[in-house]
Motif scaffolding. Structure first.
Motif, short mmCIF file in Angstrom:
data_model
loop_
_atom_site.label_atom_id
_atom_site.label_comp_id
_atom_site.label_asym_id
_atom_site.label_seq_id
_atom_site.Cartn_x
_atom_site.Cartn_y
_atom_site.Cartn_z
N THR A 37 -13.28 3.80 2.21
CA THR A 37 -12.85 5.17 2.53
C THR A 37 -11.38 5.19 2.92
O THR A 37 -10.62 6.05 2.48
N LYS A 38 -10.97 4.23 3.74
CA LYS A 38 -9.57 4.14 4.17
C LYS A 38 -8.68 3.84 2.96
O LYS A 38 -7.59 4.40 2.83
N LEU A 71 -5.53 6.05 1.63
CA LEU A 71 -4.19 5.48 1.44
C LEU A 71 -3.67 5.76 0.04
O LEU A 71 -2.50 6.07 -0.15
N ARG A 72 -4.55 5.67 -0.96
CA ARG A 72 -4.13 5.97 -2.34
C ARG A 72 -3.72 7.44 -2.47
O ARG A 72 -2.72 7.75 -3.13
N GLY A 98 6.01 -0.08 -10.13
CA GLY A 98 4.73 0.50 -9.73
C GLY A 98 4.62 0.70 -8.23
O GLY A 98 5.58 0.56 -7.49
N VAL A 99 3.42 1.04 -7.81
CA VAL A 99 3.13 1.29 -6.40
C VAL A 99 2.05 0.31 -5.96
O VAL A 99 1.06 0.11 -6.67
N ARG A 100 2.27 -0.29 -4.81
CA ARG A 100 1.34 -1.27 -4.27
C ARG A 100 0.98 -0.88 -2.84
O ARG A 100 1.82 -0.35 -2.12
N ILE A 101 -0.26 -1.12 -2.46
CA ILE A 101 -0.67 -0.86 -1.07
C ILE A 101 -0.96 -2.19 -0.41
O ILE A 101 -1.78 -2.97 -0.89
N ASP A 102 -0.24 -2.46 0.67
CA ASP A 102 -0.37 -3.71 1.42
C ASP A 102 -0.94 -3.44 2.80
O ASP A 102 -0.88 -2.31 3.30
#
Length: 127
Positions: A74-75, A79-80, A102-106
Motif C-alpha cells: 500500500t505504501k 509512493l508511486r 527514469g524514476v526510481r523509488i529508494d
C-alpha cells in the motif's frame, strides 16, 4: 515539534547527507500535496530518485520494527502516485520531458542504537 517528528527530521537529515555523500543531488525535501508527502527527491546522474526515509530507535524492552520492513505494498503504491504527481508538477513543467534515466523509488533506513552513531541502509528501487 514533538519527539516523533524530531526523530523523523533527524533521520531525514542523516539520509540527505548520506545521499549527497553518494554523489546524489538533493532537489527537494518534505514535498507535500493533498495526497501525502515525499521525504526526499534527488537526482542520481540521469535518474530521478524518490526517497522514503524510515527512522527507528533501538532500545530495551520495546518492540522494534526494522525500518526496511515499513514499506508495504500500500505504501509503495502511494509512493508511486506521489512520484508521478511530483514529476508532473515539478519536473515536467520545468524540463518538458521525463528524466532520461527514469524514476526510481529508494528507501533509506536509519537505525539509532542506544550507543554510537546512526546505522544507515540505502535500498535502491524498492517500489
Amino acid at each position: 515539534m514533538n519527539a516523533r517528528q524530531a526523530l523523523g527530521r533527524y533521520g531525514e537529515d542523516v539520509a540527505a547527507r548520506r545521499l549527497r555523500e553518494a554523489g546524489m543531488a538533493v532537489l527537494e525535501r518534505n514535498w507535500r500535496c493533498a495526497e501525502g508527502e515525499l521525504d526526499i527527491v534527488a537526482r542520481d546522474k540521469d535518474a530521478l530518485v524518490i526517497c522514503e526515509v524510515k527512522t527507528r530507535r533501538t532500545g530495551r524492552g520495546g518492540t522494534f520494527e526494522h525500518p526496511m520492513a515499513a514499506v508495504t505494498p500500500t505504501k509503495s503504491a502511494r509512493l508511486r502516485r506521489l512520484a508521478s504527481r511530483w514529476l508532473t508538477e515539478r519536473w515536467l513543467t520545468r524540463y518538458g520531458q521525463p528524466p532520461r534515466g527514469g524514476v526510481r523509488i529508494d528507501l533509506v533506513g536509519v537505525i539509532l542504537p542506544e550507543r554510537g552513531g546512526p546505522l544507515v541502509q540505502h535500498a535502491r528501487g524498492v517500489a
